[in-house]
Design an enzyme around this catalytic site. Sequence first.
Site: not given
Length: 371
Positions: A102-103, A106, A155, A168
């Site tokens: 996973e990047d 959260d 964020f 991205r």
Amino acid sequence: MQTITLHDKQFKPFISETELDDAVTRLANQVANDLGDEVPVFIGILNGSFMLVSDFVKKYPKPCEVTFIKLASYEGVKSTEDIQRLIGLTQDLTGRTVVILEDIIDTGNTLVEVHRIFENENVKQLLIATLFYKPEAYKKDFKLHYVGIEIPNKFIVGYGLDYDGLGRDLPAVYQLKTTQHMTNLVLFGPPGAGKGTQANFLKEKYDLVHISTGDVFRYNIKNQTALGTLAKSYMDKGHLVPDQVTIDMLEAEVERNAGAKGFIFDGFPRNETQAKALDKIMTAKDSEVSAMVALEVEDEVLVQRLLERGKTSGRKDDSDESIIRNRIKVYYNETAILKDYYAAQNKYFGVDGIGSIEDITKRLNTVIDKL
Ligand code: IMP
Ligand code: MG
């Protein structure tokens, strides 16, 4: 690295390419050490993880398989509970060790879906590896086996992560600025250049807070604040007020106007120490000095203007030509260093200060509108 703008938001540099590279290397080695000679199936969760997966498998020191699944959970800068499976599994994973890449984790909502997907796959083990993890946001209790970097609940974009489609592609990671764009001007002009008049126009037009050092000093001394009293003790002895006292007073003034869209600094900074302190004050607000704007007027014009003014204002220092010339000289001596300081950052803007008040205002607007 510089502040960047994606759509309507600003982001500041947060994690460099080198730090990312180190974190990915660490992750790959940890997983490899734990898995021994077993050939794992790495599963990237699209879209965010594409960059991580690509770098991760290149660093993975042993044979492995790689595939992706695609889920969608995010809109703008807020996580939603509603996660859709867009591309599912296409291969038999019975008895395999699966490592989810996973990047970012959260809230953990995505993980719920991931676990649901693997429930009936009869895998040997399901391990979770994530490059970024926001512990303050995480609301689930699935174990995270490998975490690259823990980050605060703010964020971020870059290295696969996007804000509404953008970002991205960035090789480094940027964090959303808590303070959005401010226009912070350091305003200069020799005596007689019309700085006060122009400051008033700018303040109105751009909704800025005008901080005049002279006013701040008078206010603090009059109200006998701790800093005012301290400043006065130096002035009474005929000493210069130390930079730190001035800086602290200005900082307090900035703090008093916490929600400001920006500031006009007038009479500050006076030297490089103060300029550096101002940079720090602005950095702490996630902002920066946008520009040093200096009204430029030839000496002879200034002398004539001030002599004219002296006739009506009765100000003694406006009626003696040698005093006037000396004040102008002092101004240039003081500002030369600051001009260099800001010019080195491409932040110096000289504006022709000769002409009608409206013309000069227009010239200033042209500069400021581009900041
Ligand atoms: P979770 O389901 O709340 O754990 O969020 C996981 C997904 O939300 C990630 O795969 C990202 O697509 C997205 N996400 C979470 N935080 C961020 C962020 O800071 N920047 C960009 N995307 C994020
Ligand atoms: Mg993701």
